[in-house]
Scaffold this active site. Sequence first.
Site, PDB file in Angstrom:
ATOM      1  N   CYS A   1     -49.808  16.135  -8.802  1.00 54.31           N
ATOM      2  CA  CYS A   1     -50.796  15.699  -9.763  1.00 54.31           C
ATOM      3  C   CYS A   1     -51.811  16.262  -9.818  1.00 54.31           C
ATOM      4  CB  CYS A   1     -50.369  14.395  -9.752  1.00 54.31           C
ATOM      5  SG  CYS A   1     -50.868  13.348  -8.241  1.00 54.31           S
TER       6      CYS A   1
ATOM      7  N   ASN B   1     -42.188  14.412  -7.193  1.00 54.75           N
ATOM      8  CA  ASN B   1     -42.924  15.274  -6.481  1.00 54.75           C
ATOM      9  C   ASN B   1     -43.218  15.183  -4.899  1.00 54.75           C
ATOM     10  OD1 ASN B   1     -44.562  13.620  -7.759  1.00 54.75           O
ATOM     11  ND2 ASN B   1     -46.284  15.139  -7.492  1.00 54.75           N
TER      12      ASN B   1
ATOM     13  N   GLU C   1     -50.175   5.827 -12.631  1.00 59.85           N
ATOM     14  CA  GLU C   1     -50.735   6.931 -11.940  1.00 59.85           C
ATOM     15  C   GLU C   1     -50.147   8.125 -12.665  1.00 59.85           C
ATOM     16  OE1 GLU C   1     -53.176   7.054  -9.469  1.00 59.85           O
ATOM     17  OE2 GLU C   1     -52.954   5.117  -8.949  1.00 59.85           O
TER      18      GLU C   1
HETATM   19  P1  NAP Z   1     -41.701  11.388 -15.474  1.00 57.48           P
HETATM   20  O1  NAP Z   1     -40.409  12.359 -16.168  1.00 57.48           O
HETATM   21  O2  NAP Z   1     -42.508  10.775 -16.275  1.00 57.48           O
HETATM   22  O3  NAP Z   1     -40.709  10.524 -14.395  1.00 57.48           O
HETATM   23  C1  NAP Z   1     -41.312   9.468 -13.607  1.00 57.48           C
HETATM   24  C2  NAP Z   1     -40.207   8.237 -13.502  1.00 57.48           C
HETATM   25  O4  NAP Z   1     -40.274   7.666 -14.730  1.00 57.48           O
HETATM   26  C3  NAP Z   1     -38.957   8.846 -13.037  1.00 57.48           C
HETATM   27  O5  NAP Z   1     -38.376   7.871 -12.272  1.00 57.48           O
HETATM   28  C4  NAP Z   1     -38.359   8.726 -14.540  1.00 57.48           C
HETATM   29  O6  NAP Z   1     -36.654   8.535 -14.358  1.00 57.48           O
HETATM   30  C5  NAP Z   1     -38.931   7.468 -14.956  1.00 57.48           C
HETATM   31  N1  NAP Z   1     -38.637   7.315 -16.485  1.00 57.48           N
HETATM   32  C6  NAP Z   1     -38.427   8.228 -17.445  1.00 57.48           C
HETATM   33  N2  NAP Z   1     -38.502   7.805 -18.814  1.00 57.48           N
HETATM   34  C7  NAP Z   1     -38.656   6.414 -18.439  1.00 57.48           C
HETATM   35  C8  NAP Z   1     -38.767   5.262 -19.608  1.00 57.48           C
HETATM   36  N3  NAP Z   1     -38.584   5.516 -20.730  1.00 57.48           N
HETATM   37  N4  NAP Z   1     -39.085   4.212 -18.908  1.00 57.48           N
HETATM   38  C9  NAP Z   1     -39.114   3.953 -17.548  1.00 57.48           C
HETATM   39  N5  NAP Z   1     -38.961   5.088 -16.583  1.00 57.48           N
HETATM   40  C10 NAP Z   1     -38.809   5.986 -17.075  1.00 57.48           C
HETATM   41  O7  NAP Z   1     -42.554  12.183 -14.185  1.00 57.48           O
HETATM   42  P2  NAP Z   1     -41.992  13.482 -13.311  1.00 57.48           P
HETATM   43  O8  NAP Z   1     -41.595  14.529 -13.958  1.00 57.48           O
HETATM   44  O9  NAP Z   1     -41.160  13.019 -12.356  1.00 57.48           O
HETATM   45  O10 NAP Z   1     -43.675  13.671 -12.399  1.00 57.48           O
HETATM   46  C11 NAP Z   1     -44.241  14.335 -12.896  1.00 57.48           C
HETATM   47  C12 NAP Z   1     -45.387  13.768 -13.396  1.00 57.48           C
HETATM   48  O11 NAP Z   1     -45.795  12.745 -12.883  1.00 57.48           O
HETATM   49  C13 NAP Z   1     -46.497  14.386 -13.663  1.00 57.48           C
HETATM   50  O12 NAP Z   1     -47.232  14.452 -15.035  1.00 57.48           O
HETATM   51  C14 NAP Z   1     -47.516  14.328 -12.445  1.00 57.48           C
HETATM   52  O13 NAP Z   1     -48.778  14.435 -12.942  1.00 57.48           O
HETATM   53  C15 NAP Z   1     -47.141  12.888 -12.556  1.00 57.48           C
HETATM   54  N6  NAP Z   1     -47.775  12.515 -11.074  1.00 57.48           N
HETATM   55  C16 NAP Z   1     -48.752  11.622 -11.023  1.00 57.48           C
HETATM   56  C17 NAP Z   1     -49.039  11.259  -9.921  1.00 57.48           C
HETATM   57  C18 NAP Z   1     -50.447  10.430  -9.621  1.00 57.48           C
HETATM   58  O14 NAP Z   1     -50.688   9.765  -8.633  1.00 57.48           O
HETATM   59  N7  NAP Z   1     -51.446  10.414 -10.493  1.00 57.48           N
HETATM   60  C19 NAP Z   1     -48.638  11.515  -8.813  1.00 57.48           C
HETATM   61  C20 NAP Z   1     -47.484  12.329  -8.842  1.00 57.48           C
HETATM   62  C21 NAP Z   1     -46.925  12.963 -10.246  1.00 57.48           C
HETATM   63  P3  NAP Z   1     -35.738   9.816 -14.288  1.00 57.48           P
HETATM   64  O15 NAP Z   1     -36.217  10.542 -13.096  1.00 57.48           O
HETATM   65  O16 NAP Z   1     -34.404   9.227 -14.276  1.00 57.48           O
HETATM   66  O17 NAP Z   1     -36.137  10.514 -15.698  1.00 57.48           O
END
Ligand code: NAP
Length: 478
Positions: A287, A157, A253
């Site tokens: 987020c 994002n 995060e």
């Molecule tokens: P996500 O599905 O959790 O993916 C984030 C990253 O983790 C991607 O690079 C993903 O790779 C990787 N990943 C997935 N499964 C994994 C595993 N088993 N082991 C290691 N890495 C793995 O999140 P998203 O859909 O990209 O982002 C949305 C989420 O991020 C929301 O919950 C949002 O709130 C959160 N977020 C939090 C913050 C903060 O600062 N608190 C900021 C922004 C977003 P792939 O892309 O290959 O699946």
Amino acid sequence: MAGHEPLAYRLFIDGKREGGSQVMPVIDKYTGETFATVPVADGDAVDRAIAAAKTAFPIYSRLPAHKRHEILQKATLLFEARKEELADLIAREAGKPWKYAIGELTRSIETFRFSAEEAKRIHGETVPLDASVAGEGRIGFWMRVPVGVVAAITPFNFPLNLVAHKIGPALAAGCTIVLKPASTTPLIAIRMAEIFEEAGLPPGVLNVVVGPGAVVGDRMVSDPRVSKVSFTGSPPVGEAIIRKAGLKKVTMELGNNSGTIIEPDADLDAAVPRCVVAAFANSGQVCISLQRLYVHKDVVAEFTRRFVEATQALKIGNPLDHDTDIGPMIEDREAVRAEAWIEEAVAQGATLLCGGKREGRVVHPTVLSTVHASMKVMCEEAFAPLVSIVTYDTFEEAVRMVDDSPYGLQAGIYTNDIKKALYAVDRIDAGGIMINDSSIFRVDHMPYGGNKLSGLGREGVPFAVEEMTTIKMVMIKP
Ligand code: NAP
């Protein structure tokens, strides 16, 4: 650009561009066109990236602070010079409206600039060892030293600024890095690595591998050569990573379902437009996006009328158009999920005030009322362009409802009553409380991170630098 051969991006390992036996497409999230391809890193590529970072560490970690500062500072100038071109890339691969993509570039440059400044400030303290009888006659001090190889895993994002929040502090601290960006948005991270190379970063210090999180990410976090895992993403993935990582430093995060309270004394001229941006910027895929709006009964009619009117005025369209407010969501399945959640809420008694429509990946900005706390749109993280308005009677009740969440990242309170503001600060268990703003406020040097399911540790450049370092104690017996 339609009809052009997709651009073939490469992995970035040990200063070299690498292909792979498998490639994956990167699509323009609005048109669906494959405009680039990127290799998928196999086990060997991940292994070589970690080995390169491990080999570079003893050299890079001893590079003087002023040189680390210089590289980061030079990179900010290179980003500045290419700002518009890089914003176009984010607009296409993330589907982020250009006005927000250029905003992300501005913030990322600032994140790198803060990191450059921080590189010169890392220091320890003396310890009065003679406060203990056993320490008499001895000299003590502690130093902050870089933790080692950092595995950075990032979401789609903010495909540059959330990467910058890991790479900037890690480089400032003297760490080396293996970065795995989200599979849907890998290109800007590769461009970033090339810019750092141009800025003089030695080979092996920053490596970028691409591929499915469950394979590539999993290998990175479980490798014993990695000392620290810095993850931004969803809570379930964060929890899975913590289990895999074992005895490593971790920063998490994670998500949120942010709430904001509108008291009767709120300045609606300021609150309404700000809350509209907070709910719908980047199609709610932020987020700290505003998902739950608690509005006092005395102002709810006026607030809702103005809020819905402003929401309906948002321009839906191609993210590359500079006046677009609402673009596509990241993936079809995410848009379908958002639509299903809205339909489910309406079936359970919610009132649809506007939106609720989906065209492919584009979900129209949606406002709901007459919701209840157990609906998915309220109790889970929506990460979609939807917001629910809840009417309340007493401030205490509103504070309790905002706090009634498994998440705790940020919350907002619009009030000019300092006692009420401080009551909310005291009662809401979250990483940040924003007074006279919504949950979405963030600048990149403030401490940022969540409690409960929202995470562990803090980012924000000086705080992330702490997380990228460890303490070494020195005692001298003269
Ligand atoms: P996500 O599905 O959790 O993916 C984030 C990253 O983790 C991607 O690079 C993903 O790779 C990787 N990943 C997935 N499964 C994994 C595993 N088993 N082991 C290691 N890495 C793995 O999140 P998203 O859909 O990209 O982002 C949305 C989420 O991020 C929301 O919950 C949002 O709130 C959160 N977020 C939090 C913050 C903060 O600062 N608190 C900021 C922004 C977003 P792939 O892309 O290959 O699946």
